[in-house]
Design an enzyme around this catalytic site. Structure first.
Site, short mmCIF file in Angstrom:
data_model
loop_
_atom_site.label_atom_id
_atom_site.label_comp_id
_atom_site.label_asym_id
_atom_site.label_seq_id
_atom_site.Cartn_x
_atom_site.Cartn_y
_atom_site.Cartn_z
CE LYS A 2 -3.78 0.46 0.26
NZ LYS A 2 -4.37 0.55 1.52
CG ASN A 12 -2.53 4.50 2.22
OD1 ASN A 12 -3.04 3.15 0.72
ND2 ASN A 12 -2.99 3.01 3.62
CD GLU A 60 -6.73 9.32 1.96
OE1 GLU A 60 -7.23 8.86 2.31
OE2 GLU A 60 -5.37 8.40 1.86
#
Ligand code: ARG
Length: 467
Positions: free
Chosen positions: A290, A292, A297
């Site tokens: 991952k 992210n 975000e």
């Protein structure tokens, strides 16, 4: 009564027999957050003291004592050694009490011809004005990054979407410049709001003006305002400038959020159009693969706070009779948080864009998925064969259907199949994605030459703003 409570009581005179309840102090105090306004409060008091002396309302000696005292306080405040006292409610009373403690009698003359109502409005306007100026600087920095990246990616073909369905090929540079336009409008909103803000409340006093022969033009000029606010009642009850900041910030935050959402989407393995710089991502403690896009975000997420602060202040103000009501003390925390949040998000977004890696091969491959050149086929029939667009659209739709049935791309349809669909159709009607974007040369269109011009024009507009 404690010494401090006595000091507070002393500030509004003798008709209170007892001190405030501890809960009253807790609900009433704004010093916990409005201490942030100390530079503005000191600046306002200096201007006020100078004006009072110039008009003969206080003596030159009192003025000098006040200015010296304020300079000493400024040093304490800047050094962090100033001790704030919650019993003195707010920054205005804290500074005035400490000034009087230092210089005695002249400190008690400073509040002549003013009230905390015009004082707080003035301080807050000075703060918001600086915040508007900083927002403009940060937005311009972001637009400059967008212009640079757009120029470099002027011919990088990607799918353009409507309904998040592949629509027509566009260039990545063109897509980035769409955000450039949004942030330029944000610049103009903040600049416009600043013009409306720039009238000085000082001298409105509590609400009615004052009987002292003050010079409002002098204090307005000393504080960099264009003019004194015209109406004393409005001057102390107006928080439109804070709403203007929050509204402009909320719109900018929505733009940032849309951009952040696209960064999140584009950086998924499924899209794979871009790779966020490692420095703006996090890994997963359980899934080793991952990566992210946390910073993007959070820019998306934080827009909610800014929008909320606008809503909160609108609701706080909507039922207030003129002039000042204590409800208005609730104006500051939301604005402070909106300012900090917007500035952080603008800086983070510029940094993320500047460090983004683009995968042009992935973008180009995706640009052709979903028959995105079907419009080009219809346009060709109109341009080359003189077909009516509605008829051409029907032929293009049948070509898409034929390609779907054969599970192939439009450009893989042979001449015979095309003729069967529409006798006017030839393989030449089938543009690849590069030819498609190159053909979109209309003003504001996605053709690489147009995009290069638009990036230059955007930079020129930024340059004009400097003047
Ligand atoms: N702490 C107050 C505020 O932030 C200052 C003005 C208070 N004025 C008054 N009359 N109580 O709004």
């Amino acid at each position: 009564m404690t010494k401090e409570t006595k000091a507070a009581r002393d500030l509004w005179g003798g008709h209170f027999a007892s001190g405030p309840a501890p809960l009253m102090e807790k609900i009433n105090a704004s010093i916990g957050f409005d201490k942030r306004l100390w530079p503005q409060d000191v600046r306002g008091s200096k201007a006020h003291a100078r004006m009072l002396a110039a008009r003969g309302i206080i003596s030159a000696a009192d003025r000098d004592a006040i200015l010296e005292g304020l300079a000493a306080l400024e040093a304490e405040l800047a050094a962090g050694s100033f001790v704030f006292d919650a019993q003195l409610e707010d920054i205005h009373l804290n500074i005035e009490a400490r000034l009087t403690e230092r210089i005695g009698e002249p400190g008690r003359r400073l509040h002549t011809g003013r009230s905390r109502n015009d004082q707080v409005a003035t301080d807050f306007k000075l703060f918001v004005r600086d915040a508007m100026d900083r927002a403009v600087v940060l937005l311009k920095g972001l637009v400059a990054v967008l212009a640079d990246r757009a120029e470099a990616e002027a011919a990088t073909v990607m799918p353009g979407f409507t309904h998040l369905q592949a629509a027509q090929p566009v260039t990545f540079g063109h897509h980035l410049l769409a955000y450039g336009e949004m942030f330029m409008r944000d610049v103009s909103r903040f600049a416009d709001a600043r013009l409306r803000l720039n009238e000085c409340p000082l001298g409105a006093a509590a609400l009615a003006g004052t009987s002292f022969p003050i010079d409002r033009a002098e204090t307005a000029a000393a504080l960099g305002f264009a003019r004194p606010a015209a109406n004393s009642i409005d001057a102390v009850s107006d928080r439109d400038f804070a709403l203007d900041y929050l509204a402009s910030a909320a719109i900018a935050a929505v733009h940032l959020s849309r951009l952040a959402e696209e960064l999140v989407l584009w950086s998924t393995p499924q899209f794979g159009f871009v790779r966020m710089a490692e420095a703006f991502t996090s890994g997963s403690s359980i899934m080793p693969q991952k990566r992210n896009p946390d910073a993007a975000e959070l820019v998306r997420g934080k827009s909610g706070r800014i929008i909320g602060h606008l809503q909160a202040l609108l609701v706080t103000l909507k039922g207030l009779p003129l002039a000042y009501s204590k409800d208005m003390q609730e104006d500051k925390e939301g604005v402070f948080d909106a300012v900090d949040t917007l500035e952080l998000c603008l800086e983070a977004s510029a940094a993320m864009l500047a460090t983004l890696t683009v995968d042009p091969a992935r973008m180009r491959a995706a640009a052709g998925i979903g028959y995105t050149t079907a419009t080009d086929l219809a346009d060709w029939l109109v341009r080359v064969k003189g077909a009516a667009f509605r008829d051409a659209h029907g032929s293009a739709a049948r070509a898409v259907k034929a390609a779907e049935e054969r599970a192939c791309g439009l450009h893989e349809l042979d001449a015979e199949t095309l003729r069967a669909i529409d006798p006017r159709l030839e393989p030449a009607a089938l543009l690849d994605v590069d030819a498609s974007v190159a053909s979109r040369t209309s003003l504001g269109g996605t053709a690489p030459d147009r995009v290069r011009e638009a990036a230059l024009a955007l930079r020129a507009r930024l340059g004009e703003l400097e003047q």
